[in-house]
Design an enzyme around this catalytic site. Structure first.
Site, mmCIF file in Angstrom:
data_model
loop_
_atom_site.group_PDB
_atom_site.id
_atom_site.type_symbol
_atom_site.label_atom_id
_atom_site.label_comp_id
_atom_site.label_asym_id
_atom_site.label_seq_id
_atom_site.Cartn_x
_atom_site.Cartn_y
_atom_site.Cartn_z
ATOM 1 N N GLY A 14 0.779 -1.236 0.000
ATOM 2 C CA GLY A 14 0.000 0.000 0.000
ATOM 3 C C GLY A 14 0.807 1.281 0.000
ATOM 4 O O GLY A 14 0.330 2.305 0.496
ATOM 5 N N THR A 15 2.006 1.267 -0.604
ATOM 6 C CA THR A 15 2.753 2.532 -0.656
ATOM 7 C C THR A 15 2.058 3.543 -1.571
ATOM 8 O O THR A 15 2.131 4.747 -1.325
ATOM 9 C CB THR A 15 4.213 2.335 -1.107
ATOM 10 O OG1 THR A 15 4.241 1.870 -2.451
ATOM 11 C CG2 THR A 15 4.948 1.362 -0.197
ATOM 12 N N ASN A 16 1.384 3.057 -2.601
ATOM 13 C CA ASN A 16 0.631 3.995 -3.452
ATOM 14 C C ASN A 16 -0.586 4.545 -2.717
ATOM 15 O O ASN A 16 -0.941 5.719 -2.886
ATOM 16 C CB ASN A 16 0.236 3.330 -4.765
ATOM 17 C CG ASN A 16 1.384 3.328 -5.758
ATOM 18 O OD1 ASN A 16 1.731 4.366 -6.306
ATOM 19 N ND2 ASN A 16 1.995 2.170 -5.946
ATOM 20 N N MET A 93 -4.038 -6.724 -7.212
ATOM 21 C CA MET A 93 -3.531 -7.790 -8.087
ATOM 22 C C MET A 93 -4.645 -8.729 -8.563
ATOM 23 O O MET A 93 -4.505 -9.957 -8.502
ATOM 24 C CB MET A 93 -2.439 -8.574 -7.343
ATOM 25 C CG MET A 93 -1.282 -7.722 -6.892
ATOM 26 S SD MET A 93 -0.531 -6.770 -8.252
ATOM 27 C CE MET A 93 0.789 -5.935 -7.375
ATOM 28 N N ILE A 95 -7.504 -9.112 -11.854
ATOM 29 C CA ILE A 95 -8.023 -8.563 -13.117
ATOM 30 C C ILE A 95 -9.546 -8.591 -13.033
ATOM 31 O O ILE A 95 -10.145 -9.653 -12.830
ATOM 32 C CB ILE A 95 -7.490 -9.353 -14.335
ATOM 33 C CG1 ILE A 95 -5.966 -9.143 -14.423
ATOM 34 C CG2 ILE A 95 -8.179 -8.888 -15.618
ATOM 35 C CD1 ILE A 95 -5.294 -9.827 -15.592
ATOM 36 N N LEU A 96 -10.150 -7.414 -13.156
ATOM 37 C CA LEU A 96 -11.604 -7.312 -13.030
ATOM 38 C C LEU A 96 -12.262 -7.663 -14.367
ATOM 39 O O LEU A 96 -11.723 -7.359 -15.429
ATOM 40 C CB LEU A 96 -11.982 -5.893 -12.586
ATOM 41 C CG LEU A 96 -11.475 -5.535 -11.180
ATOM 42 C CD1 LEU A 96 -11.496 -4.029 -10.954
ATOM 43 C CD2 LEU A 96 -12.289 -6.257 -10.107
ATOM 44 N N ASN A 110 -6.000 2.913 -12.714
ATOM 45 C CA ASN A 110 -5.000 1.936 -12.281
ATOM 46 C C ASN A 110 -3.618 2.530 -12.440
ATOM 47 O O ASN A 110 -3.369 3.280 -13.383
ATOM 48 C CB ASN A 110 -5.107 0.663 -13.143
ATOM 49 C CG ASN A 110 -4.076 -0.385 -12.762
ATOM 50 O OD1 ASN A 110 -3.918 -0.721 -11.576
ATOM 51 N ND2 ASN A 110 -3.360 -0.917 -13.738
ATOM 52 N N HIS A 112 0.268 1.440 -13.111
ATOM 53 C CA HIS A 112 1.049 0.296 -13.596
ATOM 54 C C HIS A 112 2.521 0.706 -13.660
ATOM 55 O O HIS A 112 2.835 1.790 -14.159
ATOM 56 C CB HIS A 112 0.553 -0.143 -14.987
ATOM 57 C CG HIS A 112 1.297 -1.325 -15.491
ATOM 58 N ND1 HIS A 112 1.044 -2.607 -15.038
ATOM 59 C CD2 HIS A 112 2.344 -1.422 -16.352
ATOM 60 C CE1 HIS A 112 1.881 -3.440 -15.625
ATOM 61 N NE2 HIS A 112 2.677 -2.753 -16.422
HETATM 62 C C1 GAR Z 1 3.155 -0.986 -7.491
HETATM 63 O O1 GAR Z 1 4.418 -0.924 -8.077
HETATM 64 C C2 GAR Z 1 2.067 -0.983 -8.553
HETATM 65 O O2 GAR Z 1 2.349 -0.156 -9.639
HETATM 66 C C3 GAR Z 1 2.075 -2.427 -8.963
HETATM 67 O O3 GAR Z 1 2.244 -3.135 -7.759
HETATM 68 C C4 GAR Z 1 2.946 -2.337 -6.805
HETATM 69 C C5 GAR Z 1 2.104 -2.232 -5.552
HETATM 70 O O4 GAR Z 1 2.811 -1.565 -4.526
HETATM 71 N N1 GAR Z 1 0.851 -2.762 -9.653
HETATM 72 C C6 GAR Z 1 0.805 -3.626 -10.655
HETATM 73 O O5 GAR Z 1 1.764 -4.250 -11.037
HETATM 74 C C7 GAR Z 1 -0.573 -3.793 -11.282
HETATM 75 N N2 GAR Z 1 -0.459 -4.419 -12.571
HETATM 76 P P1 GAR Z 1 2.056 -0.886 -3.301
HETATM 77 O O6 GAR Z 1 1.112 -1.926 -2.688
HETATM 78 O O7 GAR Z 1 3.182 -0.550 -2.346
HETATM 79 O O8 GAR Z 1 1.320 0.325 -3.800
#
Ligand code: GAR
Length: 200
Positions: A14-16, A93, A95-96, A110, A112
């Site tokens: 969940g850093t994003n 993670m 795919i909907l 989203n 990516h």
């Molecule tokens: C992030 O790098 C995000 O872009 C990627 O997973 C990581 C999640 O990190 N998402 C994908 O690859 C989706 N196809 P987070 O949980 O620390 O945000």
């Protein structure tokens, strides 16, 4: 509508999500408000981040619900219950299905970790994306925020940012730099852009 109501869907660290919470607190996001965080794993650390910020959380488990349809139906119900305007996939993670995504046209975003259309689509998620970029030998990668439609990573692009690959990069070092230099910046910016357009 004074502020767009946002749900963030997560699977892991969940850093994003944290970048979105911080952007809301600093005013970078002023047109939207995170009202709910939904995780598809009970142990997702993102849930702690949401709780620390005083945001409601829900855990939706496909295994418990028995099918992908029931899983998506539960998410539909939560989105309706919280009167959500914008859904943000932030490290989600799953795919909907088309039946889910078509219910929210231009309302699902989203992030990516590559410059789409490189290193994207089914099978390209998390660290695998950076492994693929290094294996190919590209010298520049980055991140993309896009609308979600029925094509995995195929919806309209909202924002992108490029990041240099360094000679001694590992998948882990590259993932960290792409997050710091690109994802944590363009995701809040895109959420503010879409929220502002919606409330106008
Ligand atoms: C992030 O790098 C995000 O872009 C990627 O997973 C990581 C999640 O990190 N998402 C994908 O690859 C989706 N196809 P987070 O949980 O620390 O945000």
């Amino acid at each position: 509508m004074s502020r767009a109501r946002i749900a963030v869907l997560v699977s892991g660290g969940g850093t994003n999500l944290q970048a979105l919470i911080d952007a809301q607190q600093s005013g970078i996001i002023s047109s939207g408000e995170i009202v709910l965080v939904i995780a598809n794993r009970a142990d997702a650390y993102a849930l702690e981040r949401a709780k620390n910020a005083g945001i409601d959380t829900a855990v939706v488990l496909k295994k418990e619900l028995g099918s992908a349809e029931a899983f998506e139906q539960r998410i539909h119900e939560l989105i309706a219950e919280y009167r959500v305007d914008i859904i943000v996939l932030a490290g989600f993670m799953v795919i909907l299905s088309e039946s889910f995504t078509s219910a929210y046209p231009r309302r699902i975003l989203n992030v990516h970790p590559s410059l789409i259309p490189s290193f994207c689509g089914e099978g390209f998620y998390g660290l695998h994306v950076h492994e693929a970029a290094l294996a190919y030998g590209v010298k520049v990668t980055g991140a993309t925020v896009h609308f979600v439609n029925e094509v995995p990573d195929g919806g309209e692009i909202i924002l992108q940012k490029a990041v240099d690959i360094l000679p001694d990069d590992t998948p882990e070092s590259l993932q960290k730099r792409v997050m710091e230099q690109a994802e944590w910046k363009i995701l809040p910016a895109a959420v503010e852009k879409v929220s502002a357009e919606l409330i106008q």
